[in-house]
Write a protein that holds these residues in place. Sequence first.
Motif: not given
Lengths: 253, 309
Positions: B156-177
């Motif tokens: 799976l390629f994630l191209d800048e999955p957290t560019a311009g997202v808020d801190v909350e969502l970034r944490k969520d994204m990390w959990a998803i990864v």
Amino acid sequence: MNRAAIRAIYVSEMTRFFRTIAQSFISPVISTSLYFVVFGAAIGSRIDQVEGVSYGAFIVPGLIMLSVMTQAITNASFGIYFPKFIGTIYELLSAPVNFLEIVLGFVGAAATKALFIGLVILGTAALFVDLQIQNPLAMIAFLLLTCLSFALFGFIIGIWAQNFEQLQLIPLLVITPLVFLGGSFYSIAMLPPVWQKITLFNPVVYLISGFRWSFFGVADVPIGLSLLAIAAFTALCLGVVWWIFRTGWRIRT
Amino acid sequence: METIADIRDLRKTYAGGFEALKGVTLAIETGEILALLGPNGAGKTTLISTICGITSPSGGSVTVGGHDVVSGYRDARRLIGLVPQEIHLEPFSKVKDTVAFTRGLFGKPRDDGLIERILRQLSLWDKRDARVVELSGGMKRRVLIAKALSHEPALLFLDEPTAGVDVELRKDMWAIVDGLKAQGTTIVLTTHYIEEAEAIADRVGVINGGQLLLVEEKAALMKRLGQKCLQIDLLDPVTAIPEVLAGYGLEIVGNGHALRYTYDTRGEGTGITRLLADLSAAGMSLRDIQTEQSSLEDIFVGLVREGAA
């Protein structure tokens, strides 16, 4: 062959069509009715039969062709232009699909829509005039081939276009004049001799003539020539589409 | 370690003459999370696009699962999921339809159960019948991930999955990864946030100017290149550094209440023992000492500067 991909593209394109089914249905019905009121009733009442066919009936094949061609082009060009415009083209480029599958999906859907509109117009026309179809098989074949080839042509336009203006340009500037001058509303025999010759360079003449032949058994050009013309046009479009995907022209950097 | 993707001397020159990739060689290991770190315009997206088939390579080769991405594109691409940097979604389609569409495009038969699991995992199940246009930016990103996962990719390629997202969502994204890694998916993500690479990656690649400057285990990278800083809090403030300590490159901080000593962990000796001995010889009393590992950010800035020089 990635059949699931063809189905996915086809279904997603048809979903968009059904989302706006009211417009898709109503606008051809209204415009066809208008043509019948203007050409059939108002003007047609002063025109005698054309080649043994009442004028109202005579214009039906041309009217169907006019809508089928524009609809096939518009739907196919928009279908492939829209993903380019909004960026979702990345999915098509990164999916395990080849050009044939993408084309079958998009062009198949656009051709289906055009066919649907064509049949709606045929149905509407039947309410206004007495229609007889002498060669139903030939009629279906011409209709299908026209839907298909012009959808292919539209697909090429959609790939070529870099903005919405260009997307409108070809249908408006090329197709509409060719169709109007292609004998939709008159028989070529009604033209002065010089124009009869010139008009033979208009490819649409062969399509309308052949299509009309399948209804009334009368044609401006031999039916074999009509079939050859539509087959050649389809082959030409297929060739261009194949080249586009081979080179990635305007889609893959 | 098994390799899922093998990139050899990959080059890409765009039609305009811009050389975006200048010979990248990289092996992506099965099951890892690899973070590609680099500033904007470094070539991260071009690298991903070339592997995924969005751009054609100008030179070199890429194989995924042993299949060449050009000659064996069907088999290679079946293994790859891509979450693009920009939110590219058809605005009027329903969430579940657009996810199912991607699955179909990748040649997989319809599987409503799987789509449901993916949507639930990404907290999108409640929105399954919503149109994309009605969703928030964060939700749209989740839809992009759901689409990429819909055909069960191994890579799976994630191209800048957290560019311009808020801190909350970034944490969520990390959990998803993290969750995806646990399921065995290999993940390559690009980012220019160093803390992101630091937080979730197993290995870090630094890319700049179309070249891969290095790829290393995250911990090893920090250990190898990391500098440490020793802060010495003094009982009595100083105004100048005593003569005997001149050779250490000390810095006076906190109004003379502390000294900072920066040392390289790669060095033969860190010099700490000698420094402490010299400090007591100079008659200075210590209140406290603490050390600080330099972050990836420091390493990164150092590398990019080195590359530019």
